[in-house]
Design a protein around this motif. Structure first.
Motif, PDB file in Angstrom:
ATOM      1  N   GLU A 129      33.766  38.712  83.822  1.00 40.41           N
ATOM      2  CA  GLU A 129      33.080  37.436  83.676  1.00 40.41           C
ATOM      3  C   GLU A 129      31.953  37.604  82.668  1.00 40.41           C
ATOM      4  O   GLU A 129      31.393  38.688  82.529  1.00 40.41           O
ATOM      5  CB  GLU A 129      32.489  36.958  85.003  1.00 40.41           C
ATOM      6  N   THR A 130      31.638  36.514  82.008  1.00 39.22           N
ATOM      7  CA  THR A 130      30.475  36.456  81.132  1.00 39.22           C
ATOM      8  C   THR A 130      30.078  35.003  81.015  1.00 39.22           C
ATOM      9  O   THR A 130      30.851  34.119  81.412  1.00 39.22           O
ATOM     10  CB  THR A 130      30.767  37.067  79.743  1.00 39.22           C
ATOM     11  N   THR A 131      28.891  34.737  80.502  1.00 38.65           N
ATOM     12  CA  THR A 131      28.521  33.365  80.210  1.00 38.65           C
ATOM     13  C   THR A 131      28.217  33.258  78.720  1.00 38.65           C
ATOM     14  O   THR A 131      27.686  34.193  78.114  1.00 38.65           O
ATOM     15  CB  THR A 131      27.302  32.884  81.027  1.00 38.65           C
ATOM     16  N   LEU A 190      30.596  41.699  85.469  1.00 40.63           N
ATOM     17  CA  LEU A 190      29.891  40.640  84.749  1.00 40.63           C
ATOM     18  C   LEU A 190      29.282  41.280  83.500  1.00 40.63           C
ATOM     19  O   LEU A 190      28.479  42.208  83.605  1.00 40.63           O
ATOM     20  CB  LEU A 190      28.799  40.017  85.632  1.00 40.63           C
ATOM     21  N   GLY A 198      26.426  45.430  81.528  1.00 43.19           N
ATOM     22  CA  GLY A 198      27.158  44.717  82.568  1.00 43.19           C
ATOM     23  C   GLY A 198      26.841  45.280  83.928  1.00 43.19           C
ATOM     24  O   GLY A 198      26.123  46.274  84.063  1.00 43.19           O
ATOM     25  N   THR A 248      34.990  42.619  89.980  1.00 49.09           N
ATOM     26  CA  THR A 248      34.617  41.844  88.799  1.00 49.09           C
ATOM     27  C   THR A 248      33.418  42.462  88.100  1.00 49.09           C
ATOM     28  O   THR A 248      32.386  42.710  88.714  1.00 49.09           O
ATOM     29  CB  THR A 248      34.282  40.391  89.209  1.00 49.09           C
ATOM     30  N   ARG A 253      29.719  42.638  90.199  1.00 44.29           N
ATOM     31  CA  ARG A 253      29.181  41.563  91.030  1.00 44.29           C
ATOM     32  C   ARG A 253      29.248  41.966  92.502  1.00 44.29           C
ATOM     33  O   ARG A 253      30.309  42.311  93.006  1.00 44.29           O
ATOM     34  CB  ARG A 253      29.971  40.273  90.824  1.00 44.29           C
ATOM     35  N   ARG A 296      35.877  33.340  83.028  1.00 41.46           N
ATOM     36  CA  ARG A 296      36.528  34.272  83.967  1.00 41.46           C
ATOM     37  C   ARG A 296      37.810  34.746  83.309  1.00 41.46           C
ATOM     38  O   ARG A 296      38.688  33.938  83.008  1.00 41.46           O
ATOM     39  CB  ARG A 296      36.864  33.570  85.277  1.00 41.46           C
ATOM     40  N   LEU A 307      30.637  29.734  82.135  1.00 41.96           N
ATOM     41  CA  LEU A 307      31.204  30.939  82.728  1.00 41.96           C
ATOM     42  C   LEU A 307      32.637  31.116  82.241  1.00 41.96           C
ATOM     43  O   LEU A 307      33.452  30.198  82.341  1.00 41.96           O
ATOM     44  CB  LEU A 307      31.194  30.839  84.253  1.00 41.96           C
ATOM     45  N   TRP A 356      26.752  41.162  80.744  1.00 45.55           N
ATOM     46  CA  TRP A 356      25.465  40.502  80.587  1.00 45.55           C
ATOM     47  C   TRP A 356      25.163  40.227  79.117  1.00 45.55           C
ATOM     48  O   TRP A 356      24.877  39.115  78.735  1.00 45.55           O
ATOM     49  CB  TRP A 356      24.380  41.380  81.206  1.00 45.55           C
TER      50      TRP A 356
END
Length: 181
Positions: free
Chosen positions: A127-129, A88, A77, A86, A80, A175, A173, A90
């Motif tokens: 956050e992640t996708t 993110l 991660g 935050t 951001r 959140r 995404l 990965w």
């Protein structure tokens, strides 16, 4: 007299199978690449990128090690730049021999606790996708939010047409927040 636990070990009183959580090192890059490759679901980055990740983002990443010190899972991660509160996430991956034991959740919990403690800005969100067909990641992050009393907002970040190779599902995404540690 027993030695005091390391910062990360103190956050994991119950790790499955005698595993321990640690900061990744450059020497772990090849193992992280292999674990990601073997996962089949992750977008595999170049082996070079995993070496760089272990060097440049070790403070916002964790690795699970077996009793011999071999990496068996990881979370990568970064903070951001436009949202310094935050993290993110990965990639999350666990070696096939260690899946289904709660290791990914333990890694995610430990990483966010460490980032919250060590970040100069604090941590308020993750956050992640996730692609729509990745049920395991959806469960991992939804249960993370529930454990931390946070809500989950979802929106398409990149639709399939934005990927130049034309063979990628949309990335949604997630959140998660607000978080409090």
């Amino acid at each position: 007299m027993t030695a005091a636990p390391t910062d990360l070990q103190a956050e994991f009183l119950e790790m499955p199978d005698g595993l321990r959580i640690d900061r990744p090192e450059v020497a772990d890059g090849a193992a992280l690449w292999r674990i990601a490759k073997d996962s089949v679901t992750l977008d595999l980055n170049s082996s070079y990128s995993y070496l760089l990740w272990c060097r440049d983002f070790a403070g916002t990443s964790v690795v699970a090690r077996d009793p011999e010190g071999k990496p068996v899972g990881f979370v990568t991660g970064y903070i951001r730049p436009e949202r310094p509160h935050t993290l993110l996430v990965w990639q999350v991956a666990v070696d096939a021999a260690y899946r289904g034991r709660g290791l990914a959740g333990a890694l995610l919990d430990g990483l966010t606790a460490r980032v919250a403690r060590d970040s100069e800005h604090g941590l308020r969100a993750v956050e992640t996708t996730i692609t729509p067909d990745n049920a395991a990641s959806d469960r991992l992050f939804t249960s993370y939010a529930a454990r931390h009393g946070a809500s989950v907002e979802r929106e398409v970040l990149f639709d399939a047409g934005q990927f130049p190779d034309g063979s990628h599902d949309p990335e949604v995404l997630y959140r998660i927040g607000p978080l409090s540690f």
